[in-house]
Design an enzyme around this catalytic site. Sequence first.
Site, short mmCIF file in Angstrom:
data_model
loop_
_atom_site.label_atom_id
_atom_site.label_comp_id
_atom_site.label_asym_id
_atom_site.label_seq_id
_atom_site.Cartn_x
_atom_site.Cartn_y
_atom_site.Cartn_z
N ASP A 103 0.87 -1.18 0.00
CA ASP A 103 0.00 0.00 0.00
C ASP A 103 0.91 1.22 0.00
OD1 ASP A 103 -2.13 1.76 0.30
OD2 ASP A 103 -3.12 0.50 1.78
N ASP B 176 -2.70 4.68 -2.82
CA ASP B 176 -3.64 5.42 -1.99
C ASP B 176 -3.86 6.83 -2.54
OD1 ASP B 176 -4.95 5.71 0.85
OD2 ASP B 176 -3.64 7.45 0.65
N HIS C 89 -10.31 -1.14 5.27
CA HIS C 89 -9.91 -0.48 6.51
C HIS C 89 -10.60 0.87 6.74
CE1 HIS C 89 -7.54 1.21 3.30
NE2 HIS C 89 -7.19 2.22 4.07
N ASP C 90 -11.25 1.39 5.69
CA ASP C 90 -11.92 2.69 5.80
C ASP C 90 -13.44 2.59 5.88
OD1 ASP C 90 -9.65 4.28 5.79
OD2 ASP C 90 -9.60 4.48 3.61
N GLU D 192 -6.85 3.93 -5.64
CA GLU D 192 -7.97 4.43 -4.85
C GLU D 192 -8.47 5.70 -5.54
OE1 GLU D 192 -9.06 5.60 -0.24
OE2 GLU D 192 -7.18 6.32 -1.13
#
Length: 562
Positions: free
Chosen positions: A98, A199, A331-332, A256
């Site tokens: 990531d 990200d 995770h969000d 993302e």
Amino acid sequence: MKERWWKESVVYQIYPVSFRDTNGDGIGDLRGITSKLDYLKDLGVDVIWVCPIYKSPNHDNGYDISDYCDIMKEFGTMEDFDRMLREIHARGMKLMMDLVLNHTSDEHPWFLESALSKDNPKRDYYIWRKGKNDGPPNNWESYFSGSVWEYDAKTDEYYLHLYSKHQPDLNWENETVIDELHNMVHWWLKKGVDGFRFDAIAHIVKAQGFPDASNPYNTKTVRAYELFSNLEKVHTLLQNLNDKVLYFYDIMTVGETSGLGPEQALDYVGDTRRELNMVFQFEHMFLDAMSAGSGKWDYKPWNLLDLKKVMSLWQTVLHNRGWNANYLNNHDQPRSVSRFGNDGKYRVESAKMLATFIHTLEGTPYIYQGEEIGMTNADFTSIEDYRDVETLNFYQERMLEGMPEEELLQKIKRKSRDNARTPMQWDDSEHGGFTTGTPWIKVNGNYKDINVAKAVKDPDSIYHYYRKLIALRKEHKVIVYGEYKLLLPLHPEIYAYTRTLEEDGLLVLLNFFDEEPVCELPDDIRGKELELLISNYQPQPGESIDKLKLRPYEARVYKFKV
């Protein structure tokens, strides 16, 4: 359609701080990941996506990087990383890192130099501007509340941060910055990593001149989001990264990219674009929000017809032109069984149904840690239990505005990112077997009932259902490459579709609710010989497939000949 390994893979996302702690400090670590690789191999996953593990002061759980080429001390050492990578590869799996290219930590050496003076050689590594009218350079609002601009008294200028003030945005207009980032990506690829999740990659370009966003009540409004998301130059920069670095490795890349639809996504993932393999879209993640972005806290009930519309559009537009990344958790986001299923009476059934959905769509399926055992949203009762910077900022801001705390905590309980960040529940020992110390965030109180050890022993568990789904995907190419067609588009409870590839067909029937609706198949499916591949219920004696009564959260997948 061109066959690629990353299209046929199943990805498992690890949030390392909450996965497994081996030294008793209450924080997950790289050795903890390594110790559970056999578990992941047995589950059947092909790629492990690990959230940021780089050196970081941890203001945003590792997404504020202070050294791209070092490991956060709480997670271990570079030797621990190298061993983890070797052990992943030894088991025939791959590692996806990531990587945050939009911003760094404010403790990164680049920023520390940049902030020294206006004429520092690294000043232009970041985005600095003079204020106007005794205030920030413009009215853009941060994702984490407040202005995107932070004032620096020493140099009497503001620096831009789309996220926390501890995450200053890099200046992608600076060729030296681009070269530095290219060199860093190349360094990781030479170490042998197998791909990247980029990200916030849609935000690396900002509108020239940094104009104000329009008044939100103006019918011709220009939201600030539109001034720093998915701008045209992003594609030029990604093509440059691909041509100079990524092209030379057989890797997997996912971006993302919130705020876009499937046609716009093709600019990133189109087969001829030379940018990314796939992107994470967010349209289905906002179906239960009054508006996108900060409006996520204002809940509205989601609607199955809206979900069908969003997912079907992505499935059809990208078919033979690009590739989907399919997910319901990360995770969000809140836990999917709490959000789209029933985490009480029908937790097991609805978790299996949602898994069936994600694993039978065209695209690469993503499993978020704990999803495979049906982990639920956190059971926190106080703001003291939360750790997420976005959540805490929202709480403070709304409390100052006078929102009743009870109402505020209800919003947070439903949508906080910490719902996904409670420690992995390995067994029924103290703290769910995550740590022998005090965990950095509380373990969900249901760990004695919901844990890996119990799930592995139960042949009818959610875990074993995931294993079967993954195995079926490897066995039947129609699940990977088949063309999607929506059935029963106006049915308010049943989501049904087919997938077809040459002579092979797949029929997927999903009941998204706890009622028992009757599923009447279209004429072109009636009469076909259907082979049941997987279901979360046992078939009922004497049932008619042409007019099937589905039980609460029932899922069925049939194979047929076209």
